[in-house]
Design an enzyme around this catalytic site. Structure first.
Site, short mmCIF file in Angstrom:
data_model
loop_
_atom_site.label_atom_id
_atom_site.label_comp_id
_atom_site.label_asym_id
_atom_site.label_seq_id
_atom_site.Cartn_x
_atom_site.Cartn_y
_atom_site.Cartn_z
N LYS A 173 32.68 56.61 26.33
CA LYS A 173 31.67 55.57 26.56
C LYS A 173 31.41 55.39 28.05
CE LYS A 173 33.43 52.65 22.98
NZ LYS A 173 34.31 51.57 22.64
N LYS A 206 37.16 64.40 27.53
CA LYS A 206 36.82 63.84 26.21
C LYS A 206 35.48 63.10 26.26
CE LYS A 206 38.61 59.20 25.99
NZ LYS A 206 38.52 58.13 25.08
N LYS A 211 41.80 55.02 34.37
CA LYS A 211 40.88 53.90 34.63
C LYS A 211 41.15 53.30 36.01
CE LYS A 211 39.38 52.92 30.04
NZ LYS A 211 39.03 52.03 28.96
P1 ATP Z 1 36.46 54.76 27.01
O1 ATP Z 1 36.21 56.22 27.06
O2 ATP Z 1 35.48 53.95 27.79
O3 ATP Z 1 37.89 54.40 27.26
P2 ATP Z 1 36.38 55.20 24.27
O4 ATP Z 1 35.14 55.95 24.03
O5 ATP Z 1 37.68 55.95 24.32
O6 ATP Z 1 36.20 54.31 25.54
P3 ATP Z 1 37.66 53.18 22.62
O7 ATP Z 1 37.16 51.86 22.19
O8 ATP Z 1 38.71 53.19 23.67
O9 ATP Z 1 36.46 54.10 23.12
O10 ATP Z 1 38.17 54.00 21.35
C1 ATP Z 1 37.88 53.69 20.03
C2 ATP Z 1 38.50 54.72 19.10
O11 ATP Z 1 37.82 55.98 19.22
C3 ATP Z 1 39.98 55.03 19.37
O12 ATP Z 1 40.65 55.22 18.14
C4 ATP Z 1 39.93 56.32 20.14
O13 ATP Z 1 41.12 57.07 19.99
C5 ATP Z 1 38.76 57.01 19.48
N1 ATP Z 1 38.11 57.96 20.41
C6 ATP Z 1 37.57 57.65 21.60
N2 ATP Z 1 37.05 58.76 22.17
C7 ATP Z 1 37.27 59.78 21.31
C8 ATP Z 1 36.95 61.18 21.33
N3 ATP Z 1 36.31 61.70 22.36
N4 ATP Z 1 37.32 61.93 20.28
C9 ATP Z 1 37.97 61.39 19.22
N5 ATP Z 1 38.30 60.08 19.14
C10 ATP Z 1 37.96 59.27 20.17
#
Ligand code: ATP
Ligand code: LTN
Length: 330
Positions: free
Chosen positions: A197, A194, A112
């Site tokens: 968002k 991965k 980030k």
């Molecule tokens: P960002 O990518 O903007 O950091 P994010 O999509 O990772 O956001 P978070 O709010 O940080 O979203 O994560 C919420 C939950 O979803 C956490 O438990 C995280 O481990 C899980 N998670 C996020 N992305 C993935 C993914 N691509 N596959 C599986 N689990 C995920």
């Protein structure tokens, strides 16, 4: 000691199927076997700039999403992190035993920070300490998250042990709960990063709120591997393996069953089936999100009850922590 499960998601504007498969889906299953606390981590969300009005809306929408995917407020408590000030109090105390070098190693921070250049707030750096506070405050025994949170959980375990060694046995050292298949859903536009968002392209993810046409369009554009076979092989066929994982979670079929179903079929047919399965999985969730949003009174009641429960548990724990550390008067 009774088991307690806690997890949270940041209330940013979209929730994608990676969040659902990696985290939310596990929460729904776990609540039948354990006491659960699920928080909307709005204090984590402000580690990058947020529009205040949108943030509040997103927090409510995230709580509605928890309910829509199947979190049962009779079994689990749902609350908003910032409504329980003990989280930030404990976070401060834990910051005094956390090491800068430990935080500098966190890959989420490094990723980030790289994207933000000079504009990196201190909150983004200390983010994992607040997450540790969320977890340790409630004597949490297990934390269901996606694989990307593993490093933060290891750090939480280190802080719990360090605090216990310094001030006496106070915190439970929590266990991570990570899916066997689907702990890291990859981007549809790039199977090496991965699903996220904050991805630069909307073709990276399927949001829980995407409609049928958009899901079909995104799937048709999803990248594939070159040999035309529909088999699970993460190393050599990351794109198709990712779609197989998504299909497995959307249908409940095993990976060998899916490979047999699509043996000799074309990628186009498979992608169409994945899209259909996702539409089938997501449409009831979408309907329920709308229902909860149309009944804000019910949502408020659930969040009030969650706050009351969390405040009580958090204050009990903080009384012990303050005494151990020697803060205030006895
Ligand atoms: P960002 O990518 O903007 O950091 P994010 O999509 O990772 O956001 P978070 O709010 O940080 O979203 O994560 C919420 C939950 O979803 C956490 O438990 C995280 O481990 C899980 N998670 C996020 N992305 C993935 C993914 N691509 N596959 C599986 N689990 C995920
Ligand atoms: N850091 C997590 C969100 C999060 C969390 C938590 C998860 C904040 N506090 C406590 C589990 C338990 C993330 O970025 N996904």
């Amino acid at each position: 000691m009774q088991d307690l499960v806690l997890s949270g998601i940041q209330p940013t504007n979209i929730v994608h199927i990676g969040n659902y498969i990696g985290a939310l889906k596990q929460w729904v299953e776990i609540q039948h076997r354990h006491r659960c606390l699920f928080c909307v981590v709005d204090l984590h969300a402000i580690t990058v700039p947020q529009d205040p009005k949108m943030l509040r809306e997103n927090s409510l929408r995230m709580a509605a999403t928890y309910l829509a995917v199947g979190i049962d407020p009779k079994r689990s408590h749902i609350f908003i992190q910032s409504e329980v000030p003990q989280h930030t109090e404990l976070s401060w105390i834990l910051e005094t035993i956390a090491k800068i070098s430990e935080l500098e190693r966190m890959t989420q921070y490094k990723d980030k920070a790289k994207k933000r250049g000079e504009n990196v707030g201190v909150g983004l750096f200390t983010y994992p300490v607040l997450m540790a506070a969320d977890i340790l405050l409630y004597d949490t025994t297990a934390v269901p998250v996606g694989e990307d949170q593993m490093q933060h959980l290891e750090f939480t375990r280190v802080l719990a042990r360090r605090f216990n060694e310094t001030f006496g046995e106070t915190f439970i050292v929590p266990q991570p709960l990570i899916q066997k298949v689907g702990a890291r859903i990859m981007g549809l536009d790039d199977p090496h990063i991965k699903m996220s968002k904050s991805a630069s392209s909307v073709l990276n993810y399927i949001a829980l709120t995407d409609d049928a046409d958009l899901i079909i369009k995104k799937l048709s554009k999803a990248v594939t591997d070159s040999d035309g076979k529909i088999v699970y092989d993460v190393k050599n066929k990351p794109a198709i393996s990712n779609l197989l994982t998504i299909y497995h979670h959307a249908t409940g079929k095993t990976l060998p069953e899916i490979e047999a179903e699509f043996s000799g079929k074309r990628y186009g047919d498979f992608k169409k089936s994945v899209a259909e399965a996702l539409i089938f999985m997501l449409s009831p969730i979408q309907e329920k999100i709308t229902l909860y949003q149309q009944d804000p009174g019910q949502l408020q009641k659930i969040l009030d009850a969650g706050r009351t429960f969390a405040l009580d548990a958090a204050e009990k724990k903080m009384n012990i922590v303050r005494e151990r550390v020697g803060l205030g008067r006895s």
